[in-house]
Scaffold this motif. Structure first.
Motif, PDB file in Angstrom:
ATOM      1  N   HIS A  36      47.960  29.127 116.768  1.00 28.30           N
ATOM      2  CA  HIS A  36      49.348  29.602 116.656  1.00 28.30           C
ATOM      3  C   HIS A  36      49.734  30.367 117.931  1.00 28.30           C
ATOM      4  O   HIS A  36      48.920  31.111 118.487  1.00 28.30           O
ATOM      5  N   PRO A  37      50.975  30.203 118.414  1.00 32.94           N
ATOM      6  CA  PRO A  37      51.422  30.933 119.618  1.00 32.94           C
ATOM      7  C   PRO A  37      51.253  32.446 119.521  1.00 32.94           C
ATOM      8  O   PRO A  37      50.942  33.105 120.516  1.00 32.94           O
ATOM      9  N   TYR A  38      51.447  33.007 118.327  1.00 36.04           N
ATOM     10  CA  TYR A  38      51.311  34.459 118.173  1.00 36.04           C
ATOM     11  C   TYR A  38      49.862  34.912 118.349  1.00 36.04           C
ATOM     12  O   TYR A  38      49.608  36.044 118.755  1.00 36.04           O
ATOM     13  N   LEU A  71      46.893  26.656 127.229  1.00 41.30           N
ATOM     14  CA  LEU A  71      46.780  25.280 127.728  1.00 41.30           C
ATOM     15  C   LEU A  71      46.824  24.284 126.574  1.00 41.30           C
ATOM     16  O   LEU A  71      47.367  23.188 126.719  1.00 41.30           O
ATOM     17  N   ASN A  72      46.264  24.676 125.443  1.00 39.55           N
ATOM     18  CA  ASN A  72      46.340  23.812 124.265  1.00 39.55           C
ATOM     19  C   ASN A  72      47.790  23.665 123.807  1.00 39.55           C
ATOM     20  O   ASN A  72      48.223  22.566 123.425  1.00 39.55           O
ATOM     21  N   GLN A  73      48.535  24.762 123.863  1.00 40.28           N
ATOM     22  CA  GLN A  73      49.958  24.698 123.518  1.00 40.28           C
ATOM     23  C   GLN A  73      50.701  23.761 124.467  1.00 40.28           C
ATOM     24  O   GLN A  73      51.519  22.935 124.046  1.00 40.28           O
ATOM     25  N   ILE A  74      50.401  23.897 125.762  1.00 37.04           N
ATOM     26  CA  ILE A  74      51.064  23.059 126.761  1.00 37.04           C
ATOM     27  C   ILE A  74      50.765  21.588 126.503  1.00 37.04           C
ATOM     28  O   ILE A  74      51.660  20.734 126.541  1.00 37.04           O
ATOM     29  N   THR A  75      49.494  21.288 126.250  1.00 40.35           N
ATOM     30  CA  THR A  75      49.100  19.903 125.985  1.00 40.35           C
ATOM     31  C   THR A  75      49.835  19.352 124.767  1.00 40.35           C
ATOM     32  O   THR A  75      50.238  18.184 124.743  1.00 40.35           O
TER      33      THR A  75
END
Length: 269
Positions: A36-38, A71-75
């Motif tokens: 999660h981003p948070y 980086l996982n979020q970006i991917t």
């Protein structure tokens, strides 16, 4: 709780700041999950705290985990984003990267392997920004290959679904009977299939996954690669100082060599 930790950190009450940072991290891991981003925000917060109190080993640990999360979020988010949305998203998390760079250049003398992390972070974000979602989409949709188009549209839908699930709590995921791991596995399989059928898609995936080791192995013994980067220096707060550095990569170097070039004032002179 994370905001409370930030208040205590600014007040200089580091024991309470640490207590509430760890509590926020544990609560977000339990309720939101580690993707999660948070959760990434909590990782960044506690890494900054440990840097301030000079617990550099813990600071490094949490900075690296935060980087991996971002980086996982970006991917996950980038493939379905427009070029403008990509830049906006990167700007949104850039402060965390600048805090890491500020830590890393000071950490270098103690742990020179950290330059590999800087380099990988730079390569990953650069690769994501340079990859053209519009060009890939247009090439595939205009390919007259119905199976390829169907696969691509299925992947985009999956990636949008995954991005949305990352923002849900674990409880919400369970209520909706969403299996994140299964969806991620399906998306990875479709990516592999698309890569085998489309050269432009394969090239985009390869560009996305380039690391320091890939660059190093591609060099001959008489060649060097140089990655330049700059960042606002963070020291409890963001300062007015902007520093310019270079990472030098050679085939016989175990890790990139970090070279401080100048600050922005010196550059303007």
């Amino acid at each position: 709780v994370n905001n409370l930790a930030a208040i205590y950190r600014k007040m200089g009450n580091y024991p309470l700041a640490e207590k509430y940072n760890l509590e926020a991290l544990q609560l977000r891991e339990k309720n939101l999950g580690t993707k999660h981003p948070y959760y990434a925000i909590s990782l960044s917060s506690i890494s900054v705290l440990y840097n301030e109190i000079k617990n550099f080993d813990k600071a490094e640990k949490y900075f690296l985990e935060a980087n991996s999360n971002y980086l996982n979020q970006i991917t996950s988010y980038f493939p379905s984003m427009s070029e403008k949305e990509k830049l906006t998203y990167i700007k949104g998390i850039d402060e965390s990267f600048e805090q890491f760079y500020s830590f890393a250049v000071n950490r270098y003398n103690k742990n020179n392997s950290i330059t590999a992390e800087i380099c990988n972070l730079r390569l990953a974000t650069k690769g994501m920004i340079l990859s053209s979602s519009i060009q890939i989409r247009n090439r595939i949709l205009n390919s007259n290959d119905a199976q390829l188009v169907e696969l691509y549209e299925k992947l985009i839908k999956l990636q949008n679904d995954i991005s949305h699930i990352y923002t849900l709590s674990i409880e919400e995921q369970k209520k909706k009977e969403l299996n994140l791991s299964e969806l991620e596995s399906s998306a990875n399989n479709i990516e592999k299939e698309l890569g085998s059928k489309s050269e432009i898609f394969k090239s985009e995936i390869e560009q996305r996954r380039i690391t320091f080791d890939d660059v190093k192995e591609s060099l001959s013994h008489d060649e060097a690669a140089v990655e330049f980067f700059n960042f606002r220096f963070y020291d409890k707060v963001f300062t007015d100082s902007v520093y310019y550095y270079a990472l030098i990569i050679r085939k016989n170097f175990k890790f990139p060599v970090l070279v401080k070039l100048c600050n922005e004032i010196e550059l303007q002179k």
